[in-house]
Design a protein around this motif. Structure first.
Motif, PDB file in Angstrom:
ATOM      1  N   VAL A   1       0.651  -1.217   0.241  1.00  0.00           N
ATOM      2  CA  VAL A   1       0.062   0.031  -0.072  1.00  0.00           C
ATOM      3  C   VAL A   1       0.942   1.237  -0.024  1.00  0.00           C
ATOM      4  N   MET A   2       0.485   2.167  -0.815  1.00  0.00           N
ATOM      5  CA  MET A   2       1.467   3.251  -1.224  1.00  0.00           C
ATOM      6  C   MET A   2       0.777   4.510  -1.050  1.00  0.00           C
ATOM      7  N   GLY A   3       1.413   5.658  -0.653  1.00  0.00           N
ATOM      8  CA  GLY A   3       0.766   7.130  -0.771  1.00  0.00           C
ATOM      9  C   GLY A   3       1.416   7.645   0.418  1.00  0.00           C
ATOM     10  N   ASN A   4       0.882   8.883   0.640  1.00  0.00           N
ATOM     11  CA  ASN A   4       0.108   9.830   0.029  1.00  0.00           C
ATOM     12  C   ASN A   4       0.214  11.000   0.582  1.00  0.00           C
ATOM     13  N   ILE A   5       1.672  11.699   0.420  1.00  0.00           N
ATOM     14  CA  ILE A   5       1.937  13.047   0.714  1.00  0.00           C
ATOM     15  C   ILE A   5       1.178  13.807  -0.344  1.00  0.00           C
ATOM     16  N   ASP A   6       0.648  14.990  -0.059  1.00  0.00           N
ATOM     17  CA  ASP A   6      -0.043  15.920  -0.767  1.00  0.00           C
ATOM     18  C   ASP A   6       0.961  16.611  -1.873  1.00  0.00           C
ATOM     19  N   PRO A   7       0.885  16.085  -3.165  1.00  0.00           N
ATOM     20  CA  PRO A   7       1.734  16.777  -4.095  1.00  0.00           C
ATOM     21  C   PRO A   7       1.621  18.085  -4.541  1.00  0.00           C
ATOM     22  N   VAL A   8       0.553  18.697  -4.401  1.00  0.00           N
ATOM     23  CA  VAL A   8       0.154  19.905  -4.673  1.00  0.00           C
ATOM     24  C   VAL A   8       0.267  20.832  -3.515  1.00  0.00           C
ATOM     25  N   GLY A   9      -0.503  20.499  -2.505  1.00  0.00           N
ATOM     26  CA  GLY A   9      -0.546  21.260  -1.188  1.00  0.00           C
ATOM     27  C   GLY A   9       1.031  21.366  -0.481  1.00  0.00           C
ATOM     28  N   GLU A  10       1.628  20.288  -0.830  1.00  0.00           N
ATOM     29  CA  GLU A  10       3.074  20.332  -0.093  1.00  0.00           C
ATOM     30  C   GLU A  10       4.307  20.248  -0.982  1.00  0.00           C
ATOM     31  N   LEU A  11       4.377  19.602  -2.021  1.00  0.00           N
ATOM     32  CA  LEU A  11       5.706  19.611  -2.812  1.00  0.00           C
ATOM     33  C   LEU A  11       5.538  20.957  -3.611  1.00  0.00           C
ATOM     34  N   ARG A  12       4.338  21.441  -4.387  1.00  0.00           N
ATOM     35  CA  ARG A  12       4.309  22.657  -5.093  1.00  0.00           C
ATOM     36  C   ARG A  12       4.182  23.688  -4.048  1.00  0.00           C
ATOM     37  N   GLY A  13       3.270  23.483  -3.033  1.00  0.00           N
ATOM     38  CA  GLY A  13       2.829  25.060  -2.403  1.00  0.00           C
ATOM     39  C   GLY A  13       3.413  24.983  -1.023  1.00  0.00           C
ATOM     40  N   GLY A  14       4.125  23.880  -0.493  1.00  0.00           N
ATOM     41  CA  GLY A  14       4.456  24.005   1.040  1.00  0.00           C
ATOM     42  C   GLY A  14       5.614  24.583   0.852  1.00  0.00           C
ATOM     43  N   THR A  15       6.551  24.403   2.025  1.00  0.00           N
ATOM     44  CA  THR A  15       7.859  24.846   2.260  1.00  0.00           C
ATOM     45  C   THR A  15       8.800  23.540   2.712  1.00  0.00           C
TER      46      THR A  15
END
Length: 182
Positions: free
Chosen positions: A118-132
């Motif tokens: 079972v794989m996942g699930n860090i938010d790619p938009v909210g964190e990798l793009r929009g986070g710090t």
């Protein structure tokens, strides 16, 4: 809506898509690829009964046709109703399951068999793009701690990493993983 209003047409489209995907995946397999990820996010918006009729049988057919010991199918779904669809999702028999950040990873791990990846699930938009870097590191570390009791868990992003994701955020993601396991 078309599942209710024009189910025959939906089945016709799904039949054609299924046949195409089987041929396409077999072409990948012929090149020596080790597997594919099949994204089915819209099915994550269906009710269990609609999923059972309009998604699960076609996905199972795809997996049965292409998956072997040397070629894995990883099922991806990032819909927010996924937690209610575990039985229907598992019915396809994929080698692994990947979930988006719209659901609790821990809840999904509790629902999934312990012998299934079972794989996942860090938010790619909210964190990798929009986070710090700090927020990515914190969220990644938190998810790793939360899911540490599950040997079948593999951390990853919850979906595709957007093109404008910040490199320092991606590095913070991997730094958190390295620090957790070291």
């Amino acid at each position: 809506i078309l599942c209710y209003e024009e189910p025959d047409m939906v089945h016709t489209v799904l039949r054609k898509a299924t046949d195409f995907l089987i041929a396409y995946m077999n072409a990948y397999k012929a090149t020596g690829a080790a597997g594919v990820v099949v994204a089915e996010p819209l099915a994550g918006l269906l009710s269990p009964s609609l999923m059972e009729e309009f998604a699960a049988p076609y996905m199972k057919e795809i997996v049965d046709a292409v998956q072997t010991d040397d070629f894995a199918v990883i099922y991806h779904n990032c819909g927010n109703a996924v937690e209610m669809l575990t039985d229907e999702i598992l019915s396809c028999g994929a080698a692994a399951y990947h979930f988006g950040n719209a659901v609790s990873m821990k809840t999904m791990l509790e629902k999934m068999p312990r012998d299934v990846l079972v794989m996942g699930n860090i938010d790619p938009v909210g964190e990798l793009r929009g986070g710090t870097p700090d927020s990515v590191y914190a969220k990644t570390s938190e998810l790793l701690r939360e899911c540490a009791g599950y040997e079948n868990f593999i951390i990853s992003t919850g979906c595709d990493v957007p093109p404008m994701a910040k490199w320092e955020n991606i590095e913070a993601f991997y730094e958190a993983i390295n620090n957790f396991y070291n």
